[in-house]
Design a protein around this motif. Structure first.
Motif, mmCIF file in Angstrom:
data_model
loop_
_atom_site.group_PDB
_atom_site.id
_atom_site.type_symbol
_atom_site.label_atom_id
_atom_site.label_comp_id
_atom_site.label_asym_id
_atom_site.label_seq_id
_atom_site.Cartn_x
_atom_site.Cartn_y
_atom_site.Cartn_z
ATOM 1 N N HIS A 286 44.680 -18.318 75.904
ATOM 2 C CA HIS A 286 45.848 -17.442 76.068
ATOM 3 C C HIS A 286 47.083 -18.248 76.447
ATOM 4 O O HIS A 286 48.177 -18.018 75.915
ATOM 5 C CB HIS A 286 45.562 -16.390 77.128
ATOM 6 C CG HIS A 286 44.818 -15.205 76.606
ATOM 7 N ND1 HIS A 286 45.101 -13.910 77.002
ATOM 8 C CD2 HIS A 286 43.804 -15.098 75.714
ATOM 9 C CE1 HIS A 286 44.294 -13.065 76.381
ATOM 10 N NE2 HIS A 286 43.492 -13.773 75.599
ATOM 11 N N LEU A 287 46.924 -19.198 77.372
ATOM 12 C CA LEU A 287 48.066 -20.026 77.759
ATOM 13 C C LEU A 287 48.531 -20.876 76.578
ATOM 14 O O LEU A 287 49.746 -21.006 76.341
ATOM 15 C CB LEU A 287 47.694 -20.908 78.945
ATOM 16 C CG LEU A 287 48.783 -21.870 79.435
ATOM 17 C CD1 LEU A 287 50.058 -21.131 79.813
ATOM 18 C CD2 LEU A 287 48.272 -22.696 80.618
ATOM 19 N N ARG A 288 47.608 -21.438 75.843
ATOM 20 C CA ARG A 288 47.975 -22.244 74.678
ATOM 21 C C ARG A 288 48.778 -21.413 73.688
ATOM 22 O O ARG A 288 49.807 -21.854 73.161
ATOM 23 C CB ARG A 288 46.721 -22.803 73.994
ATOM 24 C CG ARG A 288 47.021 -23.782 72.862
ATOM 25 C CD ARG A 288 45.815 -24.011 71.970
ATOM 26 N NE ARG A 288 45.451 -22.823 71.206
ATOM 27 C CZ ARG A 288 46.114 -22.416 70.115
ATOM 28 N NH1 ARG A 288 47.167 -23.086 69.677
ATOM 29 N NH2 ARG A 288 45.713 -21.338 69.475
ATOM 30 N N ARG A 289 48.331 -20.184 73.446
ATOM 31 C CA ARG A 289 49.035 -19.316 72.497
ATOM 32 C C ARG A 289 50.416 -18.921 73.020
ATOM 33 O O ARG A 289 51.381 -18.847 72.245
ATOM 34 C CB ARG A 289 48.203 -18.061 72.221
ATOM 35 C CG ARG A 289 46.999 -18.306 71.321
ATOM 36 C CD ARG A 289 46.153 -17.058 71.200
ATOM 37 N NE ARG A 289 45.001 -17.237 70.355
ATOM 38 C CZ ARG A 289 44.885 -16.766 69.117
ATOM 39 N NH1 ARG A 289 45.893 -16.100 68.565
ATOM 40 N NH2 ARG A 289 43.785 -16.959 68.414
ATOM 41 N N SER B 184 52.621 -21.908 72.538
ATOM 42 C CA SER B 184 52.863 -22.123 71.117
ATOM 43 C C SER B 184 53.857 -21.108 70.559
ATOM 44 O O SER B 184 54.643 -21.423 69.657
ATOM 45 C CB SER B 184 51.538 -22.039 70.352
ATOM 46 O OG SER B 184 51.739 -22.169 68.964
ATOM 47 N N HIS B 185 53.842 -19.902 71.096
ATOM 48 C CA HIS B 185 54.704 -18.833 70.595
ATOM 49 C C HIS B 185 56.178 -19.206 70.678
ATOM 50 O O HIS B 185 56.982 -18.773 69.841
ATOM 51 C CB HIS B 185 54.432 -17.551 71.397
ATOM 52 C CG HIS B 185 55.051 -16.329 70.812
ATOM 53 N ND1 HIS B 185 54.499 -15.646 69.754
ATOM 54 C CD2 HIS B 185 56.192 -15.659 71.134
ATOM 55 C CE1 HIS B 185 55.254 -14.604 69.450
ATOM 56 N NE2 HIS B 185 56.292 -14.592 70.270
ATOM 57 N N VAL B 186 56.542 -20.001 71.686
ATOM 58 C CA VAL B 186 57.944 -20.408 71.861
ATOM 59 C C VAL B 186 58.076 -21.928 71.811
ATOM 60 O O VAL B 186 59.043 -22.496 72.325
ATOM 61 C CB VAL B 186 58.517 -19.852 73.184
ATOM 62 C CG1 VAL B 186 58.690 -18.349 73.112
ATOM 63 C CG2 VAL B 186 57.628 -20.226 74.376
ATOM 64 N N GLY B 187 57.115 -22.587 71.173
ATOM 65 C CA GLY B 187 57.082 -24.036 71.162
ATOM 66 C C GLY B 187 58.226 -24.682 70.416
ATOM 67 O O GLY B 187 58.475 -25.884 70.586
ATOM 68 N N HIS B 188 58.945 -23.932 69.591
ATOM 69 C CA HIS B 188 60.074 -24.477 68.837
ATOM 70 C C HIS B 188 61.369 -24.484 69.645
ATOM 71 O O HIS B 188 62.383 -25.004 69.173
ATOM 72 C CB HIS B 188 60.282 -23.652 67.568
ATOM 73 C CG HIS B 188 60.540 -22.203 67.834
ATOM 74 N ND1 HIS B 188 59.578 -21.354 68.354
ATOM 75 C CD2 HIS B 188 61.655 -21.445 67.666
ATOM 76 C CE1 HIS B 188 60.078 -20.143 68.473
ATOM 77 N NE2 HIS B 188 61.339 -20.175 68.071
ATOM 78 N N LEU B 189 61.337 -23.920 70.863
ATOM 79 C CA LEU B 189 62.537 -23.818 71.694
ATOM 80 C C LEU B 189 62.588 -24.936 72.732
ATOM 81 O O LEU B 189 61.564 -25.537 73.064
ATOM 82 C CB LEU B 189 62.566 -22.467 72.408
ATOM 83 C CG LEU B 189 62.559 -21.216 71.523
ATOM 84 C CD1 LEU B 189 62.499 -19.961 72.395
ATOM 85 C CD2 LEU B 189 63.775 -21.187 70.597
#
Length: 293
Positions: A30-33, A36-41
């Motif tokens: 869950h933490l990884r996801r 990852s959900h905002v990993g482009h910021l």
């Protein structure tokens, strides 16, 4: 004025042995996801506002630290952690210091391992204050007078850009009977809000309720991040308590006189309930664990 962007996460609930939360949730996944959900910021801060651990073990804190801190640094941010009701002060301090391990932390005098985990960091014109609402052995929250006095003294002199306050139990009423029984002491919450009224506090970041809430109080946004480990149902029967298998967080941007809070929630499996307590079970939990009247 310099802008500040914060990834606000809460309630990671890691166990040192890697066990699943409620026997269902893979908290590391869950933490990884969520990351990852905002990993482009890019960010300035990555905040985990309490219940970092489920079992209070040093290993659980190391696991969260080792997942969050390198990720934050790669995006120009530093990690900040707060105590929650499931956290243990000794183990928390052993791994995460006073919650702002990547900066020079300033603490009020007389703090020892059994005292609340409180810290202050001034950096780039911003002031980040971590308070501790945990009550050892209890689920509800309390802010003792020393912490409130510490905050009041700090806020007497404005920071160049403003102050961010991080506290696990929100100074807001809960959506359900169970969480209200495990909420921050009402008097403490009012006093906290009275202290920040008219000061340079730009936002209060909190968790505990596992669902996104933002309320403007005394001109200050108080925002609750959705849980990383599960998502509470906000509009089910308030006498019951349930959560679904999903994760969430919020991106908080402070820019000039604007505070923008954009939450995200993602369900992993539409019909997968992590837990459901009916009204009788909730009433028993409140009797056993809620604040005595």
């Amino acid at each position: 004025m310099s802008a500040l962007r914060i990834l606000h996460l809460s309630d990671t609930h890691f166990s040192g042995d890697g066990g699943r939360h409620y026997g269902v949730v893979d908290t590391a996944e869950h933490l990884r996801r969520a990351l990852s959900h905002v990993g482009h910021l890019t960010f300035d801060l990555v905040v985990v506002s309490g219940d970092v651990s489920q079992d209070g073990s040093e290993e659980s804190y190391r696991q969260v630290r080792d997942a969050v801190t390198p990720w934050a640094r790669a995006r120009g941010a530093r990690a900040v952690f707060a105590m929650g009701n499931h956290d243990q002060r000794g183990a928390f301090r052993a791994v995460l210091g006073s919650g702002q391990p990547d900066a020079d932390e300033q603490q009020p005098p007389g703090v020892d391992l059994d005292r609340p985990v409180v810290s202050l960091v001034a950096q780039d014109g911003w002031r980040i204050v971590v308070l501790d609402t945990s009550v050892p052995g209890a689920g509800y929250g309390h802010l003792e007078s020393e912490q409130l006095s510490f905050l009041k003294e700090i806020l007497a002199e404005p920071a160049a850009h403003g102050t961010v306050v991080i506290v696990h139990h929100p100074p807001l009423p809960a959506q359900t009977a169970l969480l209200q029984a495990l909420a921050l002491d009402e008097h403490d919450g009012r006093e906290l809000l009275d202290i920040v009224r008219g000061t340079d506090v730009r936002v209060i970041l909190s968790g505990h309720y596992h669902l996104p809430i933002t309320e403007i109080v005394a001109g200050v946004p108080v925002t609750v991040a959705p849980g990383v480990t599960n998502l509470a149902r906000a509009f089910a029967d308030p006498a019951e308590e349930s959560a679904i298998d999903g994760f969430g967080g919020s991106v908080v941007t402070i820019d000039g006189d604007h505070v923008r809070i954009v939450p995200f929630v993602e369900r992993l499996t539409p019909d997968d309930v992590v837990f459901h307590y009916d009204a009788d079970v909730v009433a028993q939990i409140i009797q056993d664990a809620g604040r005595a009247n």
